[in-house]
Design an enzyme around this catalytic site. Structure first.
Site: not given
Length: 374
Positions: A35, A77
Protein backbone atom coordinates in the site's frame (compact mmCIF):
# COMPACT_ATOMS: atom_id res chain seq x y z
CA UNK A 1 12.11 -0.69 9.77
CA UNK A 2 10.88 2.24 11.88
CA UNK A 3 7.32 0.88 11.74
CA UNK A 4 8.46 -2.56 12.93
CA UNK A 5 10.44 -1.05 15.80
CA UNK A 6 7.59 1.26 16.80
CA UNK A 7 4.96 -1.51 16.93
CA UNK A 8 7.36 -3.87 18.71
CA UNK A 9 8.22 -1.26 21.38
CA UNK A 10 4.56 -0.44 21.99
CA UNK A 11 3.77 -4.10 22.53
CA UNK A 12 6.82 -4.47 24.78
CA UNK A 13 5.65 -1.47 26.82
CA UNK A 14 2.36 -3.24 27.51
CA UNK A 15 4.25 -6.44 28.43
CA UNK A 16 2.98 -8.50 25.50
CA UNK A 17 4.82 -11.75 24.69
CA UNK A 18 8.11 -11.05 22.91
CA UNK A 19 7.70 -13.49 20.03
CA UNK A 20 4.08 -12.55 19.32
CA UNK A 21 4.96 -8.84 19.38
CA UNK A 22 7.80 -9.35 16.91
CA UNK A 23 5.73 -11.48 14.49
CA UNK A 24 2.83 -9.00 14.65
CA UNK A 25 5.15 -6.10 13.82
CA UNK A 26 6.66 -8.02 10.86
CA UNK A 27 3.19 -9.02 9.59
CA UNK A 28 2.01 -5.42 9.81
CA UNK A 29 5.02 -4.17 7.83
CA UNK A 30 4.55 -6.84 5.16
CA UNK A 31 0.87 -6.00 4.85
CA UNK A 32 1.40 -2.25 4.55
CA UNK A 33 4.34 -2.38 2.13
CA UNK A 34 2.25 -2.87 -1.05
CA UNK A 35 0.00 0.00 0.00
CA UNK A 36 2.83 2.41 0.82
CA UNK A 37 5.16 1.45 -2.03
CA UNK A 38 3.45 3.62 -4.72
CA UNK A 39 3.60 6.62 -2.39
CA UNK A 40 7.27 5.98 -1.57
CA UNK A 41 8.18 5.65 -5.25
CA UNK A 42 6.25 8.79 -6.16
CA UNK A 43 7.89 10.84 -3.42
CA UNK A 44 11.35 9.54 -4.36
CA UNK A 45 10.87 10.28 -8.07
CA UNK A 46 9.45 13.72 -7.24
CA UNK A 47 12.58 14.56 -5.27
CA UNK A 48 14.60 13.39 -8.27
CA UNK A 49 12.55 15.65 -10.55
CA UNK A 50 13.34 18.62 -8.29
CA UNK A 51 17.06 17.83 -8.43
CA UNK A 52 16.92 17.58 -12.22
CA UNK A 53 15.06 20.89 -12.43
CA UNK A 54 18.03 22.54 -10.74
CA UNK A 55 20.11 21.22 -13.67
CA UNK A 56 17.68 22.82 -16.14
CA UNK A 57 15.89 19.59 -17.07
CA UNK A 58 12.08 19.49 -16.99
CA UNK A 59 10.50 16.14 -16.07
CA UNK A 60 6.98 15.79 -17.48
CA UNK A 61 6.50 12.12 -16.55
CA UNK A 62 8.01 10.76 -13.33
CA UNK A 63 8.46 7.28 -14.81
CA UNK A 64 10.87 8.80 -17.34
CA UNK A 65 13.44 9.26 -14.55
CA UNK A 66 13.65 5.50 -14.05
CA UNK A 67 13.88 4.94 -17.81
CA UNK A 68 16.62 7.55 -18.09
CA UNK A 69 18.57 5.90 -15.29
CA UNK A 70 18.42 2.50 -17.02
CA UNK A 71 19.75 3.88 -20.32
CA UNK A 72 22.71 2.02 -21.83
CA UNK A 73 22.80 3.67 -25.30
CA UNK A 74 22.63 7.42 -25.92
CA UNK A 75 21.98 8.68 -29.47
CA UNK A 76 22.89 12.35 -29.67
CA UNK A 77 22.89 14.97 -32.39
CA UNK A 78 26.03 16.98 -33.11
CA UNK A 79 25.07 20.54 -34.05
CA UNK A 80 24.07 22.55 -30.98
CA UNK A 81 24.55 19.53 -28.69
CA UNK A 82 28.23 18.72 -29.01
CA UNK A 83 29.00 22.04 -30.71
CA UNK A 84 28.26 25.64 -29.77
CA UNK A 85 25.46 25.96 -32.32
CA UNK A 86 26.84 29.36 -33.38
CA UNK A 87 27.48 28.70 -37.06
CA UNK A 88 29.50 31.27 -39.01
CA UNK A 89 30.33 31.45 -42.70
CA UNK A 90 34.13 31.49 -42.82
CA UNK A 91 35.06 30.86 -46.46
CA UNK A 92 33.47 30.96 -49.92
CA UNK A 93 35.67 29.21 -52.44
CA UNK A 94 35.47 28.45 -56.13
CA UNK A 95 36.29 25.06 -57.66
CA UNK A 96 40.01 25.91 -57.59
CA UNK A 97 40.00 26.72 -53.87
CA UNK A 98 40.25 30.50 -54.30
CA UNK A 99 38.07 33.02 -52.48
CA UNK A 100 35.10 33.87 -54.68
CA UNK A 101 32.63 36.72 -54.32
CA UNK A 102 30.48 35.09 -56.97
CA UNK A 103 29.97 32.04 -54.78
CA UNK A 104 28.93 34.32 -51.92
CA UNK A 105 26.49 36.23 -54.16
CA UNK A 106 24.84 33.06 -55.41
CA UNK A 107 24.57 31.63 -51.90
CA UNK A 108 23.14 34.93 -50.66
CA UNK A 109 20.52 35.06 -53.42
CA UNK A 110 19.45 31.50 -52.65
CA UNK A 111 19.13 32.12 -48.89
CA UNK A 112 17.61 35.59 -49.31
CA UNK A 113 14.75 34.44 -51.55
CA UNK A 114 14.22 31.06 -49.88
CA UNK A 115 10.85 30.93 -48.13
CA UNK A 116 10.76 27.29 -47.09
CA UNK A 117 12.55 25.64 -44.20
CA UNK A 118 15.45 27.94 -43.33
CA UNK A 119 18.44 26.55 -41.47
CA UNK A 120 21.16 28.13 -39.31
CA UNK A 121 23.35 27.95 -42.42
CA UNK A 122 21.01 30.35 -44.20
CA UNK A 123 21.21 32.74 -41.26
CA UNK A 124 25.01 32.54 -41.32
CA UNK A 125 25.09 33.39 -45.04
CA UNK A 126 22.77 36.36 -44.65
CA UNK A 127 24.67 37.67 -41.62
CA UNK A 128 28.11 37.26 -43.19
CA UNK A 129 27.79 40.16 -45.60
CA UNK A 130 24.86 42.18 -46.84
CA UNK A 131 24.53 42.02 -50.61
CA UNK A 132 22.21 44.21 -52.65
CA UNK A 133 19.54 41.90 -54.08
CA UNK A 134 17.17 44.68 -55.14
CA UNK A 135 17.92 44.08 -58.81
CA UNK A 136 16.68 40.53 -58.56
CA UNK A 137 13.16 39.17 -58.17
CA UNK A 138 12.05 35.70 -57.25
CA UNK A 139 10.07 33.69 -59.79
CA UNK A 140 9.72 30.31 -58.09
CA UNK A 141 11.32 27.90 -55.65
CA UNK A 142 11.85 24.18 -55.09
CA UNK A 143 11.90 23.92 -51.27
CA UNK A 144 14.45 21.97 -49.29
CA UNK A 145 13.66 18.41 -48.28
CA UNK A 146 15.76 15.82 -46.49
CA UNK A 147 15.70 13.35 -49.36
CA UNK A 148 17.04 15.77 -52.02
CA UNK A 149 19.17 17.67 -49.46
CA UNK A 150 19.11 20.88 -51.53
CA UNK A 151 17.00 23.95 -52.28
CA UNK A 152 16.60 25.74 -55.60
CA UNK A 153 15.47 29.30 -56.25
CA UNK A 154 14.54 30.68 -59.68
CA UNK A 155 15.47 34.40 -59.85
CA UNK A 156 15.30 37.02 -62.58
CA UNK A 157 17.41 40.13 -63.17
CA UNK A 158 15.69 41.35 -66.32
CA UNK A 159 18.46 40.40 -68.71
CA UNK A 160 18.91 36.86 -67.43
CA UNK A 161 17.10 34.24 -65.39
CA UNK A 162 19.02 31.84 -63.14
CA UNK A 163 18.22 28.70 -61.18
CA UNK A 164 20.46 28.90 -58.09
CA UNK A 165 20.92 25.61 -56.21
CA UNK A 166 22.43 25.16 -52.74
CA UNK A 167 22.80 21.92 -50.82
CA UNK A 168 24.79 18.80 -50.04
CA UNK A 169 28.11 18.91 -51.95
CA UNK A 170 27.79 15.29 -53.04
CA UNK A 171 24.40 15.90 -54.64
CA UNK A 172 25.35 19.25 -56.16
CA UNK A 173 28.43 17.74 -57.82
CA UNK A 174 26.42 14.76 -59.02
CA UNK A 175 24.00 17.12 -60.81
CA UNK A 176 26.73 19.35 -62.29
CA UNK A 177 28.23 18.92 -65.76
CA UNK A 178 30.51 22.01 -65.71
CA UNK A 179 32.39 24.10 -63.18
CA UNK A 180 33.02 27.84 -63.10
CA UNK A 181 36.51 29.27 -63.43
CA UNK A 182 37.27 32.76 -62.09
CA UNK A 183 34.92 35.65 -61.37
CA UNK A 184 33.95 35.81 -65.03
CA UNK A 185 32.40 32.39 -64.43
CA UNK A 186 33.67 30.83 -67.61
CA UNK A 187 32.47 27.23 -67.59
CA UNK A 188 34.72 24.21 -68.05
CA UNK A 189 33.58 20.58 -68.42
CA UNK A 190 33.48 18.72 -65.11
CA UNK A 191 35.59 15.76 -66.16
CA UNK A 192 37.05 13.08 -63.88
CA UNK A 193 40.24 15.03 -63.23
CA UNK A 194 38.37 18.22 -62.26
CA UNK A 195 35.92 16.22 -60.14
CA UNK A 196 38.77 14.55 -58.26
CA UNK A 197 40.38 17.95 -57.59
CA UNK A 198 37.11 19.42 -56.31
CA UNK A 199 36.50 16.36 -54.15
CA UNK A 200 39.98 16.71 -52.66
CA UNK A 201 39.19 20.35 -51.82
CA UNK A 202 35.95 19.28 -50.17
CA UNK A 203 37.72 16.60 -48.11
CA UNK A 204 40.43 19.02 -46.97
CA UNK A 205 37.77 21.44 -45.72
CA UNK A 206 36.02 18.62 -43.87
CA UNK A 207 39.23 17.51 -42.16
CA UNK A 208 39.63 21.08 -40.87
CA UNK A 209 36.16 20.92 -39.34
CA UNK A 210 34.31 22.99 -41.94
CA UNK A 211 30.69 22.19 -42.64
CA UNK A 212 30.39 22.60 -46.42
CA UNK A 213 27.56 23.47 -48.81
CA UNK A 214 27.82 23.15 -52.57
CA UNK A 215 26.67 26.11 -54.69
CA UNK A 216 25.66 25.78 -58.36
CA UNK A 217 23.49 27.46 -60.95
CA UNK A 218 22.21 27.21 -64.49
CA UNK A 219 20.83 29.78 -66.93
CA UNK A 220 17.26 29.21 -68.12
CA UNK A 221 15.07 30.92 -70.70
CA UNK A 222 13.65 34.33 -69.79
CA UNK A 223 10.14 32.92 -70.13
CA UNK A 224 10.89 29.87 -67.93
CA UNK A 225 7.82 30.07 -65.62
CA UNK A 226 8.44 27.60 -62.79
CA UNK A 227 11.18 25.79 -60.91
CA UNK A 228 10.79 22.02 -60.66
CA UNK A 229 13.05 19.21 -59.50
CA UNK A 230 13.76 18.17 -63.08
CA UNK A 231 15.39 21.58 -63.63
CA UNK A 232 18.17 20.61 -61.21
CA UNK A 233 20.29 19.05 -63.95
CA UNK A 234 23.26 20.11 -66.07
CA UNK A 235 24.28 22.62 -63.40
CA UNK A 236 27.43 24.73 -63.38
CA UNK A 237 29.27 24.15 -60.12
CA UNK A 238 30.28 27.50 -58.58
CA UNK A 239 32.09 26.40 -55.43
CA UNK A 240 31.78 25.79 -51.71
CA UNK A 241 30.45 27.79 -48.78
CA UNK A 242 32.37 26.66 -45.67
CA UNK A 243 31.04 27.12 -42.13
CA UNK A 244 32.53 26.65 -38.67
CA UNK A 245 30.70 25.51 -35.55
CA UNK A 246 33.27 24.97 -32.76
CA UNK A 247 32.91 22.06 -30.31
CA UNK A 248 31.36 22.89 -26.95
CA UNK A 249 33.88 22.90 -24.11
CA UNK A 250 31.53 21.22 -21.62
CA UNK A 251 30.70 18.37 -24.02
CA UNK A 252 34.07 16.65 -23.58
CA UNK A 253 33.56 16.24 -19.83
CA UNK A 254 29.98 15.02 -20.35
CA UNK A 255 31.07 12.41 -22.90
CA UNK A 256 33.78 11.09 -20.57
CA UNK A 257 31.32 10.91 -17.66
CA UNK A 258 28.78 9.01 -19.76
CA UNK A 259 31.42 6.58 -21.01
CA UNK A 260 32.62 6.01 -17.43
CA UNK A 261 29.02 5.14 -16.48
CA UNK A 262 28.94 2.41 -19.11
CA UNK A 263 26.77 4.27 -21.59
CA UNK A 264 27.47 3.66 -25.27
CA UNK A 265 27.35 7.01 -27.12
CA UNK A 266 26.34 7.25 -30.76
CA UNK A 267 26.43 10.49 -32.75
CA UNK A 268 23.58 10.65 -35.26
CA UNK A 269 23.98 13.61 -37.60
CA UNK A 270 23.23 14.89 -41.05
CA UNK A 271 26.78 16.21 -41.40
CA UNK A 272 29.59 14.49 -43.26
CA UNK A 273 31.89 11.86 -41.79
CA UNK A 274 34.98 14.10 -41.99
CA UNK A 275 33.38 16.95 -40.04
CA UNK A 276 32.02 14.55 -37.43
CA UNK A 277 35.40 12.87 -37.01
CA UNK A 278 36.97 16.30 -36.49
CA UNK A 279 34.50 17.10 -33.69
CA UNK A 280 35.09 13.69 -32.08
CA UNK A 281 38.86 14.27 -32.14
CA UNK A 282 38.43 17.66 -30.50
CA UNK A 283 36.23 16.16 -27.77
CA UNK A 284 38.43 13.11 -27.19
CA UNK A 285 35.78 10.60 -28.28
CA UNK A 286 37.18 7.47 -30.01
CA UNK A 287 35.54 6.32 -33.24
CA UNK A 288 34.65 2.62 -33.29
CA UNK A 289 32.80 2.53 -36.60
CA UNK A 290 31.04 4.70 -39.17
CA UNK A 291 27.76 4.28 -41.04
CA UNK A 292 26.56 6.68 -43.73
CA UNK A 293 22.99 7.37 -44.78
CA UNK A 294 23.59 5.92 -48.22
CA UNK A 295 24.64 2.61 -46.62
CA UNK A 296 21.69 2.59 -44.21
CA UNK A 297 19.30 3.10 -47.12
CA UNK A 298 20.43 -0.22 -48.61
CA UNK A 299 20.12 -2.21 -45.34
CA UNK A 300 17.17 -4.15 -44.01
CA UNK A 301 16.28 -3.80 -40.32
CA UNK A 302 18.08 -6.95 -39.03
CA UNK A 303 21.30 -5.93 -40.79
CA UNK A 304 21.04 -2.39 -39.48
CA UNK A 305 20.56 -3.69 -35.92
CA UNK A 306 23.88 -5.56 -36.18
CA UNK A 307 25.80 -2.67 -37.77
CA UNK A 308 24.46 -0.12 -35.26
CA UNK A 309 26.03 -2.12 -32.44
CA UNK A 310 29.48 -1.64 -34.00
CA UNK A 311 29.29 1.96 -35.26
CA UNK A 312 29.19 5.06 -33.08
CA UNK A 313 29.21 7.63 -35.91
CA UNK A 314 26.13 7.70 -38.12
CA UNK A 315 26.53 10.45 -40.71
CA UNK A 316 24.52 11.97 -43.56
CA UNK A 317 21.30 10.50 -42.17
CA UNK A 318 17.75 11.74 -42.77
CA UNK A 319 15.11 12.13 -40.02
CA UNK A 320 13.47 8.87 -41.13
CA UNK A 321 16.81 7.08 -40.88
CA UNK A 322 17.35 8.51 -37.39
CA UNK A 323 14.14 6.78 -36.27
CA UNK A 324 15.35 3.49 -37.77
CA UNK A 325 18.69 3.85 -36.00
CA UNK A 326 17.07 4.40 -32.60
CA UNK A 327 14.72 1.43 -33.06
CA UNK A 328 17.64 -0.72 -34.20
CA UNK A 329 19.61 0.21 -31.07
CA UNK A 330 16.68 -0.95 -28.95
CA UNK A 331 16.26 -4.18 -30.92
CA UNK A 332 19.98 -4.88 -30.59
CA UNK A 333 19.71 -4.78 -26.79
CA UNK A 334 16.64 -7.02 -26.81
CA UNK A 335 18.50 -9.54 -28.98
CA UNK A 336 21.24 -9.79 -26.32
CA UNK A 337 18.62 -10.34 -23.62
CA UNK A 338 16.88 -13.06 -25.63
CA UNK A 339 20.20 -14.85 -26.16
CA UNK A 340 20.94 -14.79 -22.41
CA UNK A 341 17.51 -16.27 -21.64
CA UNK A 342 17.93 -18.88 -24.37
CA UNK A 343 21.22 -20.08 -22.84
CA UNK A 344 19.74 -20.00 -19.34
CA UNK A 345 16.71 -22.01 -20.46
CA UNK A 346 18.99 -24.65 -21.95
CA UNK A 347 20.53 -25.19 -18.49
CA UNK A 348 17.18 -25.44 -16.65
CA UNK A 349 14.78 -28.36 -16.26
CA UNK A 350 11.70 -26.11 -16.45
CA UNK A 351 10.56 -23.57 -19.07
CA UNK A 352 11.37 -19.87 -18.71
CA UNK A 353 9.09 -17.07 -19.85
CA UNK A 354 10.64 -13.78 -21.04
CA UNK A 355 8.38 -10.73 -20.96
CA UNK A 356 9.58 -7.67 -22.90
CA UNK A 357 8.26 -4.15 -22.37
CA UNK A 358 9.05 -0.80 -23.94
CA UNK A 359 11.69 0.91 -21.80
CA UNK A 360 12.30 4.01 -23.90
CA UNK A 361 11.72 7.48 -22.52
CA UNK A 362 9.19 8.39 -25.17
CA UNK A 363 8.90 11.87 -26.60
CA UNK A 364 7.28 13.59 -23.63
CA UNK A 365 9.04 12.24 -20.57
CA UNK A 366 12.10 14.46 -20.19
CA UNK A 367 12.68 17.84 -21.80
CA UNK A 368 16.00 19.67 -21.64
CA UNK A 369 15.39 23.38 -21.18
CA UNK A 370 18.82 24.23 -22.58
CA UNK A 371 20.61 22.88 -25.64
CA UNK A 372 23.79 20.91 -25.32
CA UNK A 373 25.29 17.85 -23.70
CA UNK A 374 26.88 18.97 -20.45
Amino acid sequence: ILLVLFVFLINAFFHRPFLESFLFAIALAVGLTPELLPMVITVTLSRGALRMAKKQVIVKQLAAIHNLGSMDVLCTDKTGTLTEGRIQLERHLDALGKDSEQVLRLAYLNSYFETGLKSPLDDAILEHKEIDASGWRKIDEVPFDFERRRVSVLVDQGEKRLLVVKGSPEDILRLSTHYAVGEAQGAQPLDERALASIQALHDSLGREGFKVLGIAWRTVALDHPHAVVDDETELIFAGFAAFLDPPKASAAHALKALAASGINIKIVTGDSELVTRYVCAQLGMPVTGVLNGSEIQQMDDPTLAVRVREANLLCRVTPAQKNRIILSAKVSGVADLVEVYRRLAARCDYPLHLGLTEAGMGTKGVVASTAGLS
